[in-house]
Design an enzyme around this catalytic site. Structure first.
Site, short mmCIF file in Angstrom:
data_model
loop_
_atom_site.label_atom_id
_atom_site.label_comp_id
_atom_site.label_asym_id
_atom_site.label_seq_id
_atom_site.Cartn_x
_atom_site.Cartn_y
_atom_site.Cartn_z
CB THR A 48 -0.93 -0.01 1.25
OG1 THR A 48 -1.79 -1.13 1.13
CG2 THR A 48 -1.75 1.25 1.35
CG ASP A 132 -2.05 -6.49 -2.51
OD1 ASP A 132 -1.84 -7.32 -1.59
OD2 ASP A 132 -2.95 -5.64 -2.44
CB SER A 133 2.16 -8.20 0.77
OG SER A 133 1.06 -8.17 1.62
CB SER A 134 -2.57 -10.74 -1.39
OG SER A 134 -3.06 -9.93 -0.37
CB THR A 164 0.45 -4.35 6.21
OG1 THR A 164 -0.80 -4.19 5.55
CG2 THR A 164 1.16 -3.03 6.33
CG ASP A 165 -2.93 -7.54 3.25
OD1 ASP A 165 -3.18 -6.82 4.25
OD2 ASP A 165 -3.55 -7.44 2.17
N1 LIG Z 1 -1.52 -2.21 3.88
C1 LIG Z 1 -1.15 -3.00 2.92
O1 LIG Z 1 -0.02 -2.94 2.49
C2 LIG Z 1 -2.13 -4.01 2.41
C3 LIG Z 1 -1.90 -4.47 0.99
N2 LIG Z 1 -3.01 -5.24 0.54
C4 LIG Z 1 -0.66 -5.34 0.89
O2 LIG Z 1 -0.45 -6.16 1.72
O3 LIG Z 1 0.07 -5.22 -0.07
#
Ligand SMILES: NC(=O)C[C@H](N)C(=O)O
Length: 650
Positions: A48, A132-134, A164-165
Site C-alpha cells: 500500500t 500487493d503482498s497477497s 502489510t498483509d
Molecule cells: N496495507 C497493505 O499494504 C495491504 C496491501 N493489501 C498489501 O499487503 O500489499
C-alpha cells in the site's frame, strides 16, 4: 592494476553497477565511509505504501516512489547532495536520496539518542512488477534474500518496503533465511499510501531508514507505528489501524518517541564467526491447519497426505485438542509416524503451549512437537527453512524445530541437559542468554550466571568468564554455598583465571558458607603461586584461621611436611603460634625427629623475626591460647643434623 584499484581510479560509478560488481561496491563503501555517510538499500517490493487508486481500487504504481520522495524536504536534502557532490559518488540521481541533517530541538534530542552525526544516503531497488503482498510467494522471498546478500557489503542496513498483509510471513522467512546476519534488515509499509495527506507511510519509512542506517541491530525486523519489532514475532492484528502489528510474546526491540530507546537486552547479539549468507532453498510442502469443533477425521487425513512434510496445527488454549476423538488423534499419530513434522501452536494471540491438560498431553503422545510461544507465521516459515536443509536427518530437523534459532521462541532451558564441564556449552549459554525478553532474560541470567561462572572457573576458561562478565557483574557473586569463581579457581590452581578475576571485580575477602576464603582454599590445595598472588593483592588469613593455624602447623611438623609448612608460612601464618596443647611446630618437629622440618622452621622463623612487628604477629600474640611459650631458636645438638637454615628454599 587490480580490479579493485581500477575501480578506485574510476571517477564515477553507478549504483546499478554497485549492485552487481564487488569492486565498485567496495569503492562506494570506502568513499561513503570517509564522507561520514551511511548507506541504506531500500528494496521496494510493493504494498500500500506505494499504491495509487486505479478504477477505485488500490494497486501498486511503478516508477513513482523515488520521485515522489525527492519532492519532500524531510526525505531529501538536494542542497547537501549538490554541495557535497553526492551524485558524483553515487551517480544514480534517479535512485539515490539523502536524508537532511536534524536541525530542530526535537531532532537534536533524536541526534543525541544515537550519538552520531552521520548522513543517511539511501538508494532504491524497485522490483518489477510491484506486488500487493497477497501475491508474494516463496520465490519472492528468495529474490529479496539474494538481493540482500549481493549488496550486503555495500550497505549499512536494508529497508524492505512490503505490503502489510503478508509482512509477518516474509519477515519470519527472511529471519531464518538470513544466516549469521550482522546488519539490520527492516521491513516496513503502511496502511495508507504515502502520496495521501494522512499517510502513516512517511513516518514508517523515516523510522525504518534511520534505524537501518544508524543502529547496528543485526536482526530481521518490522518497523511500524514508532516501534521496531523482531520480525519473526509479529502478526498483523488490525486492518484499519495505523497500529497494525503486534508482537504478543516479545516486547519491541526499540521505540521511537521523542527519544529513541533501544532495548539492547532483547536485541539478538551476533554469536558467530561465520560469514553472512542467505539460504534461499525453502520447502513448500508445509501447511497450516486450524482446529475447530467438529472437524472431521477425513479433513485432517486429506490435509496430512503426502507430499505434506511439515504442518502447523493451531490448537485451543495452551495447545489442547479433543482427547475424546480417537479418530482425529489416530490421523495425527499416523502422520507423525510417517515422518510428517507437526508443530502444536495455540490459536490464542498471546502465551505459550504447555502440557497442563490431558487434552494437551494427547498431542504429545501423538508425536506433535510443542511450538512454545511462536507465531504460526514463524513456525510455518521455520518448517519451510528447516525441511529444505539438505543432509540433515529427520531427528536433527525435529531438534532444530525445537531450538531457538533466531529469537523466534522462548529458549527451552528447562529441557536442556546441562553439562557444565564443557567449556563450549558455557560459552554458548553465556552468549545465547541474550535472546529473549528483558524480564525473562534477567531472571535466567541471575539464576544461571553465578554457577556458570563457577563452572568456567573450574575448567580455567577465561573466555567463558569474559562472556559472563559482559552480562553483568556476576564474577564476584557466589553459588548456593557462597563459593565464588575466585574460590574455585584458587582450589583448581588456575593462576591465569585468578589473575583475571582479581582484575575484574572479584574480591579476595569473599567467604563461603564455611567461612573459607580464596586464600584458605589455595592453602588447602597447596597452590603456592596463587597464595603468593592473593597475598600480593591483600588477602590474609582470618582470625579464626590464624587461631587454628598453630594446631595445623604442629600436625604438619609432626609429619615432616615441608610443603605444608611453607604454604602456611606464605599465607601469613605465624610459625610459633602454639597448637591446641601449647606446643609450637618447632618443638613438635624436634620431638618427632623431623630434622628437615626443624631446619626449615628455624630458617623461616629467623626471617619472621625480622618482620615480626607485622600485623599477623600482633594478631597471633592476641590469640586466646592459655599457654604461650616464648620461642627460642632451636639449636640442634645432634651431630647428624646437617640441615642448615638455607637448605630448604621456598
Ligand atoms: N496495507 C497493505 O499494504 C495491504 C496491501 N493489501 C498489501 O499487503 O500489499
Amino acid at each position: 592494476m587490480t580490479s579493485l584499484a581500477r575501480a578506485l581510479s574510476n571517477s564515477k560509478t553507478s549504483d546499478a553497477e554497485c549492485l552487481d560488481s564487488l569492486p565498485n561496491a567496495m569503492r562506494n563503501c570506502t568513499l561513503h565511509g570517509s564522507r561520514r555517510e551511511v548507506r541504506v538499500l531500500v528494496i521496494n517490493t510493493g504494498g500500500t505504501i506505494g499504491m495509487k487508486s486505479h478504477n477505485d481500487v488500490l494497486s501498486p504504481e511503478s516508477n513513482a516512489f523515488v520521485e515522489g520522495l525527492r519532492k519532500l524536504t524531510t526525505f531529501h536534502d538536494e542542497q547537501y547532495a549538490q554541495d557535497t557532490g553526492l551524485y558524483e559518488f553515487y551517480d544514480t540521481p534517479d535512485k539515490t536520496l539523502v536524508l537532511p541533517n536534524p536541525s530542530s530541538h526535537a531532532e537534536e534530542r533524536f541526534k543525541r539518542s544515537y550519538k552520531d552525526n552521520k548522513q543517511v544516503v539511501y538508494t532504491f531497488l524497485e522490483y518489477s512488477p510491484l506486488l500487493d503482498s497477497s501475491n508474494m510467494s516463496t520465490e519472492d522471498w528468495g529474490k529479496i534474500g539474494k538481493d540482500i546478500e549481493k549488496n550486503y557489503e555495500c550497505y549499512n542496513g536494508f529497508v524492505i518496503l512490503h505490503g502489510t498483509d503478508t509482512m509477518a510471513y516474509t519477515a519470519s522467512a527472511l529471519s531464518f533465511m538470513c544466516e549469521h546476519l550482522g546488519k539490520p534488515v527492516i521491513l516496513t509499509g503502511s496502511q495508507v499510501p504515502i502520496y495521501e495527506m494522512r499517510s502513516d507511510g512517511r513516518d514508517n519509512l523515516m523510522g525504518a531508514l534511520l534505524i537501518a542506517g544508524l543502529f547496528v541491530i543485526p536482526e530481521v525486523c518490522v518497523y511500524f507505528r514508532n516501534k521496531l519489532y523482531r520480525g519473526n514475532r509479529v502478526t498483523k492484528v488490525d486492518t484499519g489501524s495505523f497500529n497494525a502489528f503486534a508482537s504478543p510474546n516479545l516486547p519491541p526491540l526499540a521505540k521511537m518517541d521523542v527519544d529513541i530507546t533501544v532495548n539492547w537486552d532483547t536485541v539478538w547479539r551476533a554469536n558467530t564467526s561465520t560469514k553472512f549468507r542467505v539460504r534461499t532453498e525453502l520447502n513448500r510442502n508445509v501447511g497450516l491447519l486450524r482446529l475447530f469443533p467438529g472437524i472431521t477425521a477425513a479433513t485432517v487425513r486429506s490435509f496430512l497426505q503426502p507430499p505434506m512434510e511439515g504442518v502447523v496445527l493451531e490448537t485451543y488454549g495452551t495447545g489442547n485438542a479433543p482427547d475424546n476423538r480417537a479418530d482425529l488423534l489416530a490421523e495425527l499419530k499416523e502422520a507423525t509416524d510417517r515422518g510428517v513434522i507437526i508443530i502444536n501452536t495455540t490459536q490464542c494471540l498471546r502465551g505459550t503451549v504447555s502440557k497442563v491438560y490431558a487434552t494437551g498431553e494427547v498431542l504429545y503422545k501423538a508425536g506433535l512437537l510443542p511450538g512454545v510461544d511462536m507465531t504460526p507465521e514463524a513456525v510455518l516459515s521455520k518448517l519451510s527453512y528447516v525441511l529444505a536443509i539438505e543432509g540433515l536427518d529427520h531427528q536433527t530437523k525435529k531438534k532444530m524445530m525445537a531450538q531457538n534459532l533466531r529469537g523466534e521462541m522462548m529458549a527451552d532451558l528447562a529441557g536442556a541437559k546441562l553439562d557444565l564441564s564443557d567449556s563450549r556449552f558455557i560459552q554458548v549459554i553465556a552468549k545465547s542468554l541474550s535472546i529473549s525478553c528483558k524480564e525473562e532474560l534477567e531472571a535466567i541470567r541471575d539464576a544461571l550466571a553465578p554457577p556458570l561462572a563457577c563452572a568456567a572457573a573450574k575448567i580455567g576458561d577465561v573466555e567463558a568468564l569474559e562472556s559472563i562478565r559482559e552480562m553483568g557483574s556476576y564474577l564476584s557473586v557466589g553459588d548456593y554455598d557462597g563459593r565464588t569463581p575466585l574460590h574455585i579457581a584458587a582450589c583448581e590452581g588456575h593462576l591465569k583465571v585468578v589473575q583475571y578475576l582479581l582484575e575484574h571485580g572479584s574480591s579476595v575477602h569473599s567467604r563461603d558458607r564455611y567461612g573459607d576464603t580464596p586464600l584458605s582454599n589455595a592453602v588447602r590445595f597447596r597452590r603456592k603461586d596463587i597464595v603468593r598472588l592473593l597475598r600480593k593483592t591483600g588477602a590474609h588469613l582470618s582470625r579464626e584461621q590464624l587461631a587454628v593455624s598453630g594446631t595445623e602447623l604442629c600436625s604438619l611438623a609432626a609429619h615432616g611436611d615441608l610443603d605444608g609448612l611453607q604454604i602456611w608460612h606464605l599465607a601469613g601464618a605465624v610459625l610459633n603460634t602454639p597448637g591446641y596443647d601449647g606446643q609450637s611446630a618447632l618443638s613438635v618437629a624436634t620431638g618427632a625427629g623431623k630434622l628437615e622440618a626443624v631446619a626449615l622452621l628455624n630458617r623461616l622463623l629467623s626471617a619472621e623475626d625480622q618482620t615480626r612487628e607485622g600485623s599477623y604477629a600482633s594478631q597471633a600474640r592476641s590469640l586466646p591460647f592459655p599457654e604461650r611459650r616464648h620461642r627460642l631458636p632451636f639449636q640442634c645438638s645432634s651431630e647428624s643434623c646437617r640441615f642448615s637454615a638455607s637448605s630448604a628454599p621456598l
